[in-house]
Design a protein around this motif. Structure first.
Motif, mmCIF file in Angstrom:
data_model
loop_
_atom_site.group_PDB
_atom_site.id
_atom_site.type_symbol
_atom_site.label_atom_id
_atom_site.label_comp_id
_atom_site.label_asym_id
_atom_site.label_seq_id
_atom_site.Cartn_x
_atom_site.Cartn_y
_atom_site.Cartn_z
ATOM 1 N N UNK A 7 0.841 -1.188 0.000
ATOM 2 C CA UNK A 7 0.000 0.000 0.000
ATOM 3 C C UNK A 7 0.878 1.240 0.000
ATOM 4 N N UNK A 55 0.983 5.324 0.836
ATOM 5 C CA UNK A 55 0.374 6.542 1.367
ATOM 6 C C UNK A 55 1.257 7.724 0.972
ATOM 7 N N UNK A 80 2.140 11.751 1.664
ATOM 8 C CA UNK A 80 2.058 12.759 2.728
ATOM 9 C C UNK A 80 2.841 13.994 2.318
ATOM 10 N N UNK A 126 8.845 0.039 3.493
ATOM 11 C CA UNK A 126 8.928 -0.686 4.750
ATOM 12 C C UNK A 126 8.162 -1.994 4.625
ATOM 13 N N UNK A 149 5.214 6.653 0.917
ATOM 14 C CA UNK A 149 5.479 5.569 1.862
ATOM 15 C C UNK A 149 4.852 4.289 1.345
ATOM 16 N N UNK A 180 4.354 0.456 1.965
ATOM 17 C CA UNK A 180 4.473 -0.549 3.018
ATOM 18 C C UNK A 180 3.994 -1.898 2.516
ATOM 19 N N UNK A 181 4.819 -2.903 2.787
ATOM 20 C CA UNK A 181 4.524 -4.263 2.344
ATOM 21 C C UNK A 181 4.106 -5.106 3.544
ATOM 22 N N UNK A 193 -0.750 0.419 7.693
ATOM 23 C CA UNK A 193 -0.401 1.838 7.707
ATOM 24 C C UNK A 193 -1.223 2.624 6.689
ATOM 25 N N UNK A 194 -1.879 1.882 5.761
ATOM 26 C CA UNK A 194 -2.661 2.554 4.720
ATOM 27 C C UNK A 194 -4.158 2.271 4.879
ATOM 28 N N UNK A 227 -6.872 9.007 5.788
ATOM 29 C CA UNK A 227 -6.041 10.067 6.338
ATOM 30 C C UNK A 227 -4.559 9.709 6.310
ATOM 31 N N UNK A 228 -3.815 10.192 7.268
ATOM 32 C CA UNK A 228 -2.358 10.093 7.179
ATOM 33 C C UNK A 228 -1.844 8.661 7.243
ATOM 34 N N UNK A 229 -0.599 8.510 6.819
ATOM 35 C CA UNK A 229 0.133 7.250 6.868
ATOM 36 C C UNK A 229 0.230 6.801 8.321
ATOM 37 N N UNK A 235 3.520 1.637 12.026
ATOM 38 C CA UNK A 235 3.584 0.197 12.232
ATOM 39 C C UNK A 235 3.743 -0.067 13.723
#
Lengths: 262, 220, 259
Positions: A62, A64, A66, A83, A136, A138-139, C82-83, C87-89, C92
């Motif tokens: 995913x 994100x 920012x 990450x 960002x 992330x996996x 995290x997704x 909204x924000x990231x 973890x």
């Protein structure tokens, strides 16, 4: 000896008995991938996402986006960080808790491939002084069936490839409203190939049993023109000629893998 | 397909079952796991391994201490073969078949140990073991006969296969696991074995009488 | 919970998204057996919530001090990607909210899982929220019960949960994100089919009468969820086992072997 190491040893004998006869436990050729599938835009709240299935391995990526402060040494460029988390629901051998060395290695190798391939031109994402776009990726490993690196690179690349950028107004992100994608060059998007050496045999795309039995592994990540990341893993070793051979193989296999990028 | 039974569902009167998959309350039987009633018997489609005395186990020796060998059973339970029970000795890495004699916490004290030499060790879900064995051992006997292998099925989920056509037997067992809940399984496996034998003509062997005998003991 | 607000949550007897007072969000789908390595698994989509649950065990208690000689120890871990939100990231790793949810779900499950059958062992339940839209704890719990059944761990009964809330002055089943943010109360609950309440939390302001109504509404709702669980298992055994997770049907699937 621990229970795990005895189990690995028995597993290795099992795998080797097949390889020595020129076969693999699951009937594949030495340089054959398992079935690969990808679904994209699977998490609508993410700016980009992809679920990749490689054999029984399932990884979701995913993205994100920012608005963040740039790195001090590159004040006019956006930033990108990959990450990963090996979720304990993916394998009985993954424990909850802070990331261990194999998690960090996995994230860093995928990160290097994406970064070195210069997939995203980060200089385009300067917004204002002290304000740049941060990407960002992330996996999350959801099901561990072996070969995280190849599936992880595909998932991360697809999440970026299918990403939508949030609108920016007066230096602020407008969540839920989008202004196009990243316009990535497919020829630059990396593909990873993981080769596993068990005894003298080298095989592509190890399944979970083969991965448990390996002596050494070579991850080779390439795009159309360059090798963009490599990682030798495990306690065994490779010869120079083997490395060059596998680099050739990686470029060859890329032709198939690249089709997942559209 | 039969009607799916879920935990909490009352079983019709007179239906037989494995006590591990049912609880009784006020004289009524309620399922505790998912399954279906087939031929007046409640078949558990999934059932976590619950040991009981007399159960056949296949395991892997992973450690030895002065008093006992430690046997991995691929479950929450550790098998213990007492050294005094063994003539000669076992080695780390040996595969053994044995029977549960006593249960102490998560330790299974194993009796009648016997080393299985060579061959392959396969891990299967313990809830699929009854299907791999089949009614009166019909399924496992068919695989043995048609592939010329010897097979030991542990109730814990380890299966040991020895002989020349181990690969075909493994293929058949994987097929059973995926289709354990579907009808016509025996015919399907038979067809698969005939097809595989056609690709690679098997030396048709009959298992040695000794192996047949010990397997019959394993069937409840 | 914003209390009174200018957002009109109820209009012409309908909710913001057009639902009636006792309607669930859509989609509401549940699948079991979507993971290969886990002993049991479930994937639930509930509104925009997308949650994956994996169960391991009963397994050897490591470290040993976790072993309870009388029963199995259940561990429940709730994680959010995290997704997961628009909204924000997100960060973890665990946080206070995730910890609390793990605890209340575990305590709910301890009512029905027959832990006494597996002394000195551990049962791990991992709930992974891939995408969140409010009500994730009850959706996770409903999925966790299915994943435990899928793992063959004996249970007296299933459990299932739904949050009832108060928004725009009305008691509403399965409150969505906006109703939660701008409404007056949120009451997540979980039931057994025989009517025992195994999870109950409340945040906001409600009268005794509204609580009574919320309890009835949630119990009625739980019946639909027990149906959902049953249908998931009917579907699971209608075909060969070993399917995989699919978050989206037939979207950009490429098969290397068919190229």
């Amino acid at each position: 000896m621990s229970k795990f190491s005895v189990l690995s040893k028995v597993r290795k004998e099992f795998i080797t008995s097949f390889l020595d006869k020129g076969k693999r436990v699951d009937g594949r050729d030495f340089m054959e991938y398992r079935h690969i599938e990808a679904e994209t835009n699977v998490v609508e709240n993410a700016e980009g996402s992809a679920l990749v299935r490689l054999g029984t391995t399932q990884i979701i990526a995913g993205l994100k986006v920012e608005i963040v402060e740039p790195f001090p040494q590159e004040p006019d460029r956006g930033i990108m960080i990959t990450n990963a988390e090996l979720l304990p629901l993916a394998s009985e051998n993954f424990e909850p808790g802070p990331p261990d060395e194999r998690t960090i290695e996995f994230a860093r190798v995928v990160d290097r491939g994406i970064r070195s391939a210069e997939v995203v031109d980060l200089s385009k994402y300067y917004i204002d002084e002290g304000k740049v776009l941060g990407f960002f990726v992330d996996l999350y490993v959801l099901d561990y069936g072996g070969n995280l690196f190849d599936a992880g690179t595909l998932a991360a690349a697809l999440a970026l490839k299918t990403a939508r950028l949030p609108k920016i107004e007066n230096g602020e992100l407008i969540r839920g409203e989008y202004s196009g994608g990243l316009d990535l060059d497919i020829n630059k998007l990396p593909t990873s190939t993981t080769f596993t050496k068990i005894g003298d045999n080298i095989i592509l795309d190890p399944n979970v049993d083969e991965e448990m039995a390996y002596d050494s592994q070579l991850v080779v990540t390439v795009n159309d023109d360059y090798v963009v990341a490599m990682q030798k893993r495990g306690t065994g070793s490779f010869k120079k000629s083997e490395v060059l051979n596998l680099v050739d193989k990686s470029f060859e296999k890329r032709k198939d893998l690249k089709k997942l990028y559209g | 397909m039969e009607k799916i039974v879920l935990p909490g569902d009352e079983l019709p009167e007179g239906v037989r079952y494995n006590p591990a998959s049912v609880r009784k309350e006020n004289g009524k039987a309620y399922a505790t796991v998912v399954g279906a009633v087939e031929n007046n018997y409640f078949v558990a489609y999934e059932l976590a391994y619950v040991p009981h005395v007399g159960m056949p186990i296949v395991g892997l020796v992973y450690d030895k201490k002065p008093s006992a060998y430690f046997v991995d059973t691929t479950t929450a339970y550790t098998g213990l073969v007492l050294t005094r029970e063994v003539r000669g000795s076992l080695d780390v890495g040996d595969i053994v078949s044995a029977k549960v004699q006593r249960i102490e916490g998560t330790d299974l004290i194993l009796g009648y140990p016997r080393i299985l030499r060579g061959g392959k060790l396969l891990k299967v879900p313990s809830s699929k073991v009854p299907r791999i064995i089949g009614k009166d051992a019909s399924m496992v006997n068919m695989i043995k006969e048609m592939t010329g292998t010897s097979i030991f099925v542990g109730a814990n989920g380890y299966v040991w296969i020895g002989g020349d056509n181990v690969d075909i037997a493994i293929k058949a067992i994987h097929h059973i696991i995926k289709r354990a809940h579907l009808h016509g399984l025996t015919d399907e496996i038979k067809a698969l074995l005939i097809e595989e034998n056609g690709k690679n003509p098997a030396t048709q062997q009959t298992p040695t009488p000794e192996e047949t005998e010990s397997l019959e003991n394993e069937v409840e | 919970m914003g209390g009174d607000s200018n957002i009109e949550l109820i209009k012409d007897g309908k909710r913001l998204d057009g639902r009636g007072f006792d309607d669930f969000r859509k989609p509401l789908t549940l699948e079991v057996g979507v993971l290969q390595e886990a002993d049991g698994s479930a994937y639930i989509e509930w509104g925009m919530n997308k949650i994956l649950v994996g169960v391991f065990g009963p397994k050897e208690a490591i470290p040993k001090h976790l072993a309870d000689p009388d029963k199995a120890t259940i561990r429940c871990i709730y994680t959010m990607s995290t997704f997961a939100s628009l909204e924000e990231h997100g960060r973890m790793g665990p946080n206070r909210r995730a910890n609390e949810i793990g605890k209340v779900v575990r305590e709910a499950l301890e009512n029905v899982v027959m832990v006494e059958k597996f002394p000195s062992t551990i049962i791990d339940v991992y709930m992974m929220v891939l995408q969140a839209e409010g009500g994730t704890r009850v959706a996770s719990l409903t999925g966790a019960a299915a994943a435990l059944i899928n793992a063959g761990i004996p249970m007296r009964e299933p459990i299932a949960g739904v949050a009832v809330g108060k928004a725009g002055g009305h008691v509403l089943l399965d409150i969505g994100k906006e109703e939660d943010n701008y409404g007056q109360a949120d009451v997540p609950m979980a039931f057994t089919p025989s009517g025992d309440i195994v999870l109950l939390q409340m945040d906001g302001m409600m009268t005794r009468e509204e609580i009574a109504k919320a309890l009835d509404m949630a119990q009625e709702g739980s019946k639909k969820l027990f149906d959902l669980q049953r249908k998931a298992f009917e579907k699971e055994y209608a075909e060969p086992l070993g399917k995989k997770l699919s978050l989206k049907e037939e979207e950009s699937k490429v098969d290397i072997h068919k190229l």
